[in-house]
Design an enzyme around this catalytic site. Sequence first.
Site, PDB file in Angstrom:
ATOM      1  N   SER A 126      -9.900  23.348  -9.287  1.00 17.23           N
ATOM      2  CA  SER A 126      -9.066  22.316  -9.897  1.00 17.23           C
ATOM      3  C   SER A 126      -7.602  22.512  -9.474  1.00 17.23           C
ATOM      4  CB  SER A 126      -9.254  22.346 -11.417  1.00 17.23           C
ATOM      5  OG  SER A 126      -8.860  21.131 -12.001  1.00 17.23           O
ATOM      6  N   ASP A 150     -14.195  21.671  -6.778  1.00 19.63           N
ATOM      7  CA  ASP A 150     -14.256  20.454  -7.592  1.00 19.63           C
ATOM      8  C   ASP A 150     -12.916  19.757  -7.789  1.00 19.63           C
ATOM      9  OD1 ASP A 150     -16.556  19.002  -8.753  1.00 19.63           O
ATOM     10  OD2 ASP A 150     -15.250  18.922 -10.498  1.00 19.63           O
ATOM     11  N   HIS A 292     -17.519  20.313 -13.778  1.00 19.43           N
ATOM     12  CA  HIS A 292     -16.235  20.656 -13.164  1.00 19.43           C
ATOM     13  C   HIS A 292     -15.974  22.157 -13.109  1.00 19.43           C
ATOM     14  CE1 HIS A 292     -12.097  20.149 -11.920  1.00 19.43           C
ATOM     15  NE2 HIS A 292     -11.610  20.672 -13.038  1.00 19.43           N
TER      16      HIS A 292
END
Length: 311
Positions: A126, A150, A292
């Site tokens: 992220s 992700d 995620h």
Amino acid sequence: MADDFDEFSFLPAQAADVGVDAPLPRGERVSLTLPDGRTLSALRYVPAGTEDPPVVTFLHGAGLNAHTWDTTILALGLPALAIDLAGHGDSSWREDAAYLARVLAPDVIAALETWTDRPQVLVGQSLGALVAAAVAASAPERVRDLVMIDITPGIDQSAGPSQIRAFFAGPTDWASREELVEKALAFGLGGSRDAATRGVYLNSRVRDDGRVEWKHHFAHLAAAAANAPETEGGTDDELTAVLSETGWDDLDAVSAPITLIRGDHGYVTDADAGEFARRVPAASLYVVPTGHNVQEEIPADLGRLLSGIAG
């Protein structure tokens, strides 16, 4: 639990959860004073019976901390470094609240210069992945491989990220950690109760007045944003545009091999992945059965995949 506990005390249970029966690595917290006086904190993991320096360095996502990688590192079985980004974990908050990738990258470069002795497999999830790309672009001699988990530049901010903002946009302090665990579970975060409890404990602190608060700055910023009056100008849209451009520019400048790992129901859509493949055609792409937070949902699988890249 008391706040003076051993922060690595969860490792045996985490190893058992994923079937790791090898001797546990030695975990230690290290810190670095940055030129502006802030503290950068990190976790170093040294395999049992060795003093080997890190070969893989990990950068977490927004609202998380270095401990999010614990189980992945156990499954990986290699010497590793996991950094608390500024404003997270035991690292200092930034007074300017600037947590953009290019602002955070110099801290990471200083960490690599201090705690590693060779180019790293740099793994980010992220926000950490965007920071990792900025590091790889500006300090190529420090990065052997870049692994992004992700996220892609310009990801749709109206999807998954809005859930995280909503989760943190509440009270900034709590009567107990149990309240935070219940909130995390209500939002579908943390997985099992044990995992949520561990995550909350390692990501919060008890203040002198006995109230509990998140360690990271993002919760306070999200709460302030939620309570601020709406203004014209589309701040989120403007921020997304800036992140998009700088993120793609950073990837264009990366000379190391690039890998994107995304969950099949994470934040990166098929369209996002297609744009990434178009812009970074030499990159390797993996789709894994998770959401995620890949490192928390399928840590053993991720560890094995990263072992293949690092090997």
